[in-house]
Scaffold this motif. Sequence first.
Motif, mmCIF file in Angstrom:
data_model
loop_
_atom_site.group_PDB
_atom_site.id
_atom_site.type_symbol
_atom_site.label_atom_id
_atom_site.label_comp_id
_atom_site.label_asym_id
_atom_site.label_seq_id
_atom_site.Cartn_x
_atom_site.Cartn_y
_atom_site.Cartn_z
ATOM 1 N N LYS A 1 59.854 25.096 52.507
ATOM 2 C CA LYS A 1 60.400 23.745 52.422
ATOM 3 C C LYS A 1 59.600 22.885 51.442
ATOM 4 O O LYS A 1 60.154 22.004 50.787
ATOM 5 N N ALA A 2 58.302 23.150 51.367
ATOM 6 C CA ALA A 2 57.476 22.405 50.407
ATOM 7 C C ALA A 2 57.868 22.739 48.974
ATOM 8 O O ALA A 2 57.818 21.884 48.085
ATOM 9 N N ALA A 3 58.261 23.987 48.755
ATOM 10 C CA ALA A 3 58.646 24.411 47.410
ATOM 11 C C ALA A 3 60.102 24.068 47.088
ATOM 12 O O ALA A 3 60.497 24.077 45.918
ATOM 13 N N ALA A 4 60.903 23.758 48.118
ATOM 14 C CA ALA A 4 62.335 23.557 47.930
ATOM 15 C C ALA A 4 62.698 22.448 46.946
ATOM 16 O O ALA A 4 63.602 22.633 46.122
ATOM 17 N N PRO A 5 62.048 21.271 46.994
ATOM 18 C CA PRO A 5 62.443 20.227 46.033
ATOM 19 C C PRO A 5 62.345 20.679 44.583
ATOM 20 O O PRO A 5 63.245 20.411 43.775
ATOM 21 N N ALA A 6 61.263 21.373 44.232
ATOM 22 C CA ALA A 6 61.117 21.839 42.852
ATOM 23 C C ALA A 6 62.174 22.876 42.517
ATOM 24 O O ALA A 6 62.737 22.879 41.411
ATOM 25 N N LEU A 7 62.495 23.756 43.472
ATOM 26 C CA LEU A 7 63.485 24.797 43.230
ATOM 27 C C LEU A 7 64.898 24.223 43.138
ATOM 28 O O LEU A 7 65.649 24.531 42.200
ATOM 29 N N LEU A 8 65.247 23.369 44.100
ATOM 30 C CA LEU A 8 66.624 22.877 44.170
ATOM 31 C C LEU A 8 66.901 21.771 43.152
ATOM 32 O O LEU A 8 67.972 21.751 42.533
ATOM 33 N N LEU A 9 65.977 20.841 43.013
ATOM 34 C CA LEU A 9 66.201 19.724 42.089
ATOM 35 C C LEU A 9 65.756 20.060 40.670
ATOM 36 O O LEU A 9 66.429 19.717 39.696
ATOM 37 N N GLY A 10 64.606 20.717 40.562
ATOM 38 C CA GLY A 10 64.064 20.983 39.236
ATOM 39 C C GLY A 10 64.719 22.141 38.516
ATOM 40 O O GLY A 10 64.831 22.142 37.290
ATOM 41 N N VAL A 11 65.164 23.149 39.272
ATOM 42 C CA VAL A 11 65.744 24.344 38.653
ATOM 43 C C VAL A 11 67.246 24.405 38.857
ATOM 44 O O VAL A 11 68.026 24.425 37.896
ATOM 45 N N ALA A 12 67.678 24.442 40.126
ATOM 46 C CA ALA A 12 69.100 24.671 40.412
ATOM 47 C C ALA A 12 69.998 23.586 39.830
ATOM 48 O O ALA A 12 70.973 23.876 39.116
ATOM 49 N N LEU A 13 69.689 22.313 40.102
ATOM 50 C CA LEU A 13 70.563 21.242 39.611
ATOM 51 C C LEU A 13 70.527 21.119 38.094
ATOM 52 O O LEU A 13 71.513 20.692 37.485
ATOM 53 N N SER A 14 69.416 21.481 37.477
ATOM 54 C CA SER A 14 69.358 21.421 36.013
ATOM 55 C C SER A 14 70.325 22.411 35.370
ATOM 56 O O SER A 14 70.733 22.240 34.222
ATOM 57 N N LEU A 15 70.716 23.436 36.142
ATOM 58 C CA LEU A 15 71.675 24.434 35.651
ATOM 59 C C LEU A 15 73.114 24.103 36.037
ATOM 60 O O LEU A 15 74.033 24.851 35.706
ATOM 61 N N GLY A 16 73.302 23.001 36.755
ATOM 62 C CA GLY A 16 74.648 22.580 37.131
ATOM 63 C C GLY A 16 75.324 23.556 38.079
ATOM 64 O O GLY A 16 74.705 24.062 39.031
ATOM 65 N N SER A 17 76.584 23.867 37.821
ATOM 66 C CA SER A 17 77.355 24.761 38.694
ATOM 67 C C SER A 17 76.723 26.144 38.792
ATOM 68 O O SER A 17 76.732 26.771 39.860
ATOM 69 N N THR A 18 76.161 26.611 37.697
ATOM 70 C CA THR A 18 75.494 27.922 37.717
ATOM 71 C C THR A 18 74.325 27.922 38.689
ATOM 72 O O THR A 18 74.063 28.924 39.368
ATOM 73 N N GLY A 19 73.625 26.800 38.769
ATOM 74 C CA GLY A 19 72.506 26.697 39.695
ATOM 75 C C GLY A 19 72.940 26.846 41.138
ATOM 76 O O GLY A 19 72.253 27.484 41.949
ATOM 77 N N TRP A 20 74.103 26.252 41.481
ATOM 78 C CA TRP A 20 74.627 26.396 42.844
ATOM 79 C C TRP A 20 74.912 27.857 43.164
ATOM 80 O O TRP A 20 74.582 28.339 44.252
ATOM 81 N N ILE A 21 75.521 28.559 42.228
ATOM 82 C CA ILE A 21 75.816 29.982 42.449
ATOM 83 C C ILE A 21 74.517 30.773 42.608
ATOM 84 O O ILE A 21 74.420 31.679 43.452
ATOM 85 N N GLY A 22 73.512 30.422 41.812
ATOM 86 C CA GLY A 22 72.236 31.104 41.921
ATOM 87 C C GLY A 22 71.589 30.916 43.288
ATOM 88 O O GLY A 22 71.059 31.868 43.875
ATOM 89 N N VAL A 23 71.630 29.687 43.812
ATOM 90 C CA VAL A 23 71.072 29.424 45.140
ATOM 91 C C VAL A 23 71.837 30.221 46.199
ATOM 92 O O VAL A 23 71.240 30.834 47.096
ATOM 93 N N GLY A 24 73.170 30.210 46.095
ATOM 94 C CA GLY A 24 73.975 30.954 47.061
ATOM 95 C C GLY A 24 73.701 32.446 47.028
ATOM 96 O O GLY A 24 73.593 33.101 48.075
ATOM 97 N N ALA A 25 73.581 33.006 45.821
ATOM 98 C CA ALA A 25 73.303 34.438 45.691
ATOM 99 C C ALA A 25 71.935 34.781 46.264
ATOM 100 O O ALA A 25 71.758 35.822 46.920
ATOM 101 N N PHE A 26 70.956 33.912 46.025
ATOM 102 C CA PHE A 26 69.615 34.113 46.564
ATOM 103 C C PHE A 26 69.642 34.156 48.087
ATOM 104 O O PHE A 26 69.051 35.048 48.722
ATOM 105 N N LEU A 27 70.363 33.219 48.708
ATOM 106 C CA LEU A 27 70.456 33.175 50.160
ATOM 107 C C LEU A 27 71.210 34.383 50.706
ATOM 108 O O LEU A 27 70.860 34.914 51.775
ATOM 109 N N LEU A 28 72.237 34.840 49.993
ATOM 110 C CA LEU A 28 72.973 36.028 50.433
ATOM 111 C C LEU A 28 72.074 37.257 50.421
ATOM 112 O O LEU A 28 72.072 38.050 51.382
#
Length: 431
Positions: A360-387
């Motif tokens: 959870k401490a690392a989540a802001p950097a991962l979700l805001l700094g990486v995933a959102l910077s990639l837009g829609s692709t970032g969302w797919i990346g997060v989903g694939a990681f969780l799967l």
Amino acid sequence: MGSAFAEPGVQRTFVVSTFVATIGGGIILPISTLYFIKIVGLSAAQVGLAFTVSGLLAIPLSVPAGALADRIGPRRVMMATFAGHSLVGVSYLFVQNFWMLLAVQMLSAASLAANYPASGAMLRRIGGDQAVTIRSKIRVVANLGVSLGSLIAGVGIQIDTATSYRVLALAFTLTQVASLAMLFRLPNYQPLPRPEKEADGSEGAPSKRIALRDKAFLAYSLVGGAMAIQNMILEIMIAVWIVNYTDAPGWAVTVAFVLNTALVVMLQVRIGAKIQSITDGGTALRRAGFALLLGCAAMSLMAGVPAWAALLLLVVGMVLLTLGEIYYVSGTFAFEFGMPPAYAQGQYQGVAGAVSGAAKAAAPALLLGVALSLGSTGWIGVGAFLLLLGLTGPAIARWGERTRPSGEITEAQTAATDASTGSASPATDVV
């Protein structure tokens, strides 16, 4: 609502205590940064640094706090954590600079880190073989408590004066004191005896670091902890996505939170009741992975479509993400109460809490700094990681089932120990 608060007796007392405490959490979370920035006059960077540093430093405390709960009884440790949080609320009134804020946040983060394993150990003793079901009920009332606390905080934020913020800080303190007082009505469970032999049959009591030697549980902790970033999707990612990347109206953020809370209240106990064993937990993590991927995919489609379509996709995405969340937390309950021996529940809970805290401490950097910077692709990346993480659940469950020692203390033996040491039985102690 009566069923959500468990049956009368120690179980209900424990659940109600948690409910009151989470009302306080709902009060303090929305105002904490605002108070220190607007009223105390600290910069956003200073407040963010204090919160981040204190959170990171508190993570290692989870394991020793859990081990302490196993050694001296969980009620004492829980009382210490509520006393700590009570002091935090009062201390808000005296913070004047960054270093005072850091000290207060260290106490807050340490209390929170210690409370998780201690409350898990207490729940194991109170709930016995129903611990997973009761934990689901606790999650429902915790969601309701946070929502109620947030409404109370909203009133103070709307008034927007130094006095209103300070009254809210004191209200938080009162909820923690009330929760602490309720703990006196719970049995003072004594430590459980350890087996005389190691799990492999060799002579000697098990190691005091048994959780750190349990490879199957460590594997679960890494997977379950990494999947904990799904909690932060709603907390920090969705609002930024809606406001900055889509044409959905601003009030859609509120829709997302309300829909999530409503679905958890309606479905958590119903779904969680069917997920009891370690095997069930592995299946639940896999289902969570698929639901989270589909939910992230729906969210990714919100960009570049009309407002009405974005709103519709938000509803679909939130339903899927919340289902994934419910399966995820139900799976973690099954693992975290099914794999540990009863005498080391706090220690095991501490290991799981430390790993999820780091994620959870690392989540802001991962979700805001990486995933959102990639837009829609970032969302797919997060989903694939969780799967991918969720797909490992069944294999870890089989590993866990295969490596559980056959001679560990049973729930019946636990009840016998509680009776012999004078602790009230959950079945007979009536509040």
